[in-house]
Design a protein around this motif. Structure first.
Motif, PDB file in Angstrom:
ATOM      1  N   LYS A 115       0.898  -1.135  -0.061  1.00  0.00           N
ATOM      2  CA  LYS A 115       0.026  -0.027   0.108  1.00  0.00           C
ATOM      3  C   LYS A 115       0.988   1.325  -0.098  1.00  0.00           C
ATOM      4  CE  LYS A 115      -4.249  -1.444   2.328  1.00  0.00           C
ATOM      5  NZ  LYS A 115      -5.132  -1.461   3.321  1.00  0.00           N
ATOM      6  N   HIS A 116       2.113   1.306   0.724  1.00  0.00           N
ATOM      7  CA  HIS A 116       2.982   2.369   0.841  1.00  0.00           C
ATOM      8  C   HIS A 116       4.368   2.104   0.581  1.00  0.00           C
ATOM      9  CE1 HIS A 116      -0.410   4.245   3.167  1.00  0.00           C
ATOM     10  NE2 HIS A 116      -0.509   2.909   3.645  1.00  0.00           N
ATOM     11  N   PRO A 117       4.701   1.801  -0.840  1.00  0.00           N
ATOM     12  CA  PRO A 117       6.106   1.388  -1.334  1.00  0.00           C
ATOM     13  C   PRO A 117       7.005   2.479  -0.956  1.00  0.00           C
ATOM     14  CG  PRO A 117       4.740   1.682  -3.141  1.00  0.00           C
ATOM     15  CD  PRO A 117       3.800   1.867  -1.881  1.00  0.00           C
ATOM     16  N   ILE A 118       6.764   3.746  -1.211  1.00  0.00           N
ATOM     17  CA  ILE A 118       7.767   4.920  -1.092  1.00  0.00           C
ATOM     18  C   ILE A 118       8.185   5.065   0.572  1.00  0.00           C
ATOM     19  CG2 ILE A 118       8.117   7.106  -1.626  1.00  0.00           C
ATOM     20  CD1 ILE A 118       6.561   6.960  -4.094  1.00  0.00           C
ATOM     21  N   LYS A 119       7.079   4.929   1.341  1.00  0.00           N
ATOM     22  CA  LYS A 119       7.330   5.217   2.595  1.00  0.00           C
ATOM     23  C   LYS A 119       8.064   4.021   3.264  1.00  0.00           C
ATOM     24  CE  LYS A 119       3.076   8.231   3.510  1.00  0.00           C
ATOM     25  NZ  LYS A 119       1.885   8.289   4.403  1.00  0.00           N
ATOM     26  N   SER A 120       7.526   2.928   2.674  1.00  0.00           N
ATOM     27  CA  SER A 120       8.421   1.580   3.182  1.00  0.00           C
ATOM     28  C   SER A 120       9.860   1.855   2.799  1.00  0.00           C
ATOM     29  CB  SER A 120       7.806   0.450   2.730  1.00  0.00           C
ATOM     30  OG  SER A 120       6.501   0.482   2.995  1.00  0.00           O
ATOM     31  N   VAL A 121      10.062   2.192   1.672  1.00  0.00           N
ATOM     32  CA  VAL A 121      11.566   2.018   1.323  1.00  0.00           C
ATOM     33  C   VAL A 121      12.438   3.259   1.990  1.00  0.00           C
ATOM     34  CG1 VAL A 121      13.267   2.716  -0.710  1.00  0.00           C
ATOM     35  CG2 VAL A 121      11.432   1.181  -0.999  1.00  0.00           C
ATOM     36  N   ALA A 122      11.565   4.466   2.182  1.00  0.00           N
ATOM     37  CA  ALA A 122      12.202   5.672   2.962  1.00  0.00           C
ATOM     38  C   ALA A 122      12.367   4.983   4.366  1.00  0.00           C
ATOM     39  CB  ALA A 122      11.163   6.762   3.040  1.00  0.00           C
ATOM     40  N   ALA A 123      11.423   4.366   4.989  1.00  0.00           N
ATOM     41  CA  ALA A 123      11.734   3.838   6.420  1.00  0.00           C
ATOM     42  C   ALA A 123      12.718   2.879   6.607  1.00  0.00           C
ATOM     43  CB  ALA A 123      10.290   3.290   7.028  1.00  0.00           C
ATOM     44  N   GLY A 124      12.969   2.119   5.409  1.00  0.00           N
ATOM     45  CA  GLY A 124      14.070   1.198   5.712  1.00  0.00           C
ATOM     46  C   GLY A 124      15.242   2.037   5.362  1.00  0.00           C
ATOM     47  N   LEU A 125      15.463   2.793   4.661  1.00  0.00           N
ATOM     48  CA  LEU A 125      16.624   3.492   4.647  1.00  0.00           C
ATOM     49  C   LEU A 125      17.177   4.244   5.762  1.00  0.00           C
ATOM     50  CD1 LEU A 125      16.305   4.888   0.713  1.00  0.00           C
ATOM     51  CD2 LEU A 125      17.973   3.160   1.588  1.00  0.00           C
ATOM     52  N   PHE A 126      16.160   4.765   6.257  1.00  0.00           N
ATOM     53  CA  PHE A 126      16.240   5.664   7.529  1.00  0.00           C
ATOM     54  C   PHE A 126      16.887   4.719   8.796  1.00  0.00           C
ATOM     55  CE2 PHE A 126      14.850   7.273  11.700  1.00  0.00           C
ATOM     56  CZ  PHE A 126      15.178   8.689  11.511  1.00  0.00           C
ATOM     57  N   ALA A 127      16.027   3.503   8.806  1.00  0.00           N
ATOM     58  CA  ALA A 127      16.530   2.587   9.805  1.00  0.00           C
ATOM     59  C   ALA A 127      17.911   2.130   9.740  1.00  0.00           C
ATOM     60  CB  ALA A 127      15.428   1.329   9.836  1.00  0.00           C
ATOM     61  N   GLY A 128      18.354   1.817   8.324  1.00  0.00           N
ATOM     62  CA  GLY A 128      19.480   1.429   8.254  1.00  0.00           C
ATOM     63  C   GLY A 128      20.508   2.573   8.518  1.00  0.00           C
ATOM     64  N   TYR A 129      20.362   3.644   8.199  1.00  0.00           N
ATOM     65  CA  TYR A 129      21.297   5.018   8.501  1.00  0.00           C
ATOM     66  C   TYR A 129      21.548   4.945   9.995  1.00  0.00           C
ATOM     67  CZ  TYR A 129      22.937   9.560   9.052  1.00  0.00           C
ATOM     68  OH  TYR A 129      23.713  10.768   9.167  1.00  0.00           O
ATOM     69  N   VAL A 130      20.233   4.773  10.674  1.00  0.00           N
ATOM     70  CA  VAL A 130      20.359   5.049  12.086  1.00  0.00           C
ATOM     71  C   VAL A 130      21.202   4.126  12.846  1.00  0.00           C
ATOM     72  CG1 VAL A 130      18.899   5.146  14.299  1.00  0.00           C
ATOM     73  CG2 VAL A 130      18.206   6.424  12.495  1.00  0.00           C
ATOM     74  N   LEU A 131      20.859   2.694  12.183  1.00  0.00           N
ATOM     75  CA  LEU A 131      21.555   1.435  12.863  1.00  0.00           C
ATOM     76  C   LEU A 131      23.091   1.636  12.328  1.00  0.00           C
ATOM     77  CD1 LEU A 131      18.986  -1.571  12.168  1.00  0.00           C
ATOM     78  CD2 LEU A 131      20.073  -0.655  14.278  1.00  0.00           C
ATOM     79  N   GLY A 132      23.557   2.052  11.253  1.00  0.00           N
ATOM     80  CA  GLY A 132      24.836   2.226  10.819  1.00  0.00           C
ATOM     81  C   GLY A 132      25.747   3.149  11.777  1.00  0.00           C
ATOM     82  N   LYS A 133      24.828   4.335  11.894  1.00  0.00           N
ATOM     83  CA  LYS A 133      25.398   5.494  13.037  1.00  0.00           C
ATOM     84  C   LYS A 133      25.756   4.768  14.505  1.00  0.00           C
ATOM     85  CE  LYS A 133      26.109   9.154  10.628  1.00  0.00           C
ATOM     86  NZ  LYS A 133      27.281   9.862  10.451  1.00  0.00           N
ATOM     87  N   LEU A 153      26.120   1.654  15.282  1.00  0.00           N
ATOM     88  CA  LEU A 153      26.848   0.534  15.401  1.00  0.00           C
ATOM     89  C   LEU A 153      28.273   0.913  14.870  1.00  0.00           C
ATOM     90  CD1 LEU A 153      24.532  -2.247  14.116  1.00  0.00           C
ATOM     91  CD2 LEU A 153      25.198  -1.719  16.482  1.00  0.00           C
ATOM     92  N   SER A 154      28.542   2.098  14.240  1.00  0.00           N
ATOM     93  CA  SER A 154      29.600   2.486  13.730  1.00  0.00           C
ATOM     94  C   SER A 154      30.768   2.850  14.923  1.00  0.00           C
ATOM     95  CB  SER A 154      29.812   3.376  12.539  1.00  0.00           C
ATOM     96  OG  SER A 154      29.222   4.763  13.046  1.00  0.00           O
ATOM     97  N   SER A 155      32.085   2.796  15.001  1.00  0.00           N
ATOM     98  CA  SER A 155      32.860   3.073  16.032  1.00  0.00           C
ATOM     99  C   SER A 155      33.461   4.431  15.485  1.00  0.00           C
ATOM    100  CB  SER A 155      33.930   2.169  16.301  1.00  0.00           C
ATOM    101  OG  SER A 155      34.850   1.919  15.198  1.00  0.00           O
TER     102      SER A 155
END
Length: 70
Positions: A46-64, A66-68
């Motif tokens: 139903k919301h493909p663009i929002k889903s991709v944006a949420a996934g990218l945001f979650a990946g960015y936050v997790l990367g920040k 977990l990065s040292s």
């Protein structure tokens, strides 16, 4: 005293293992997991663009997180 603590710990561990075993053996758990999967797929369709944006945001936050910074 130490033996009493060990017996209490063993009893609590056995209770936890029995509870986990009942959850795995119960047919309701796989059904609930399948229902959650279907709901997630429907929401993403139903919301493909929002889903991709949420996934990218979650990946960015997790990367920040977990990065040292060393």
């Amino acid at each position: 005293m130490n033996e009493e603590i060990l017996q209490n710990l063993n009893r609590r561990l056995d209770d936890a293992l029995d509870h986990g075993r009942r959850l795995v053996e119960n047919d309701e758990l796989p059904k609930r997991a399948e229902e959650l999967k279907k709901q997630t797929e429907t929401l993403i369709r139903k919301h493909p663009i929002k889903s991709v944006a949420a996934g990218l945001f979650a990946g960015y936050v997790l990367g920040k997180l977990l990065s040292s910074d060393d």
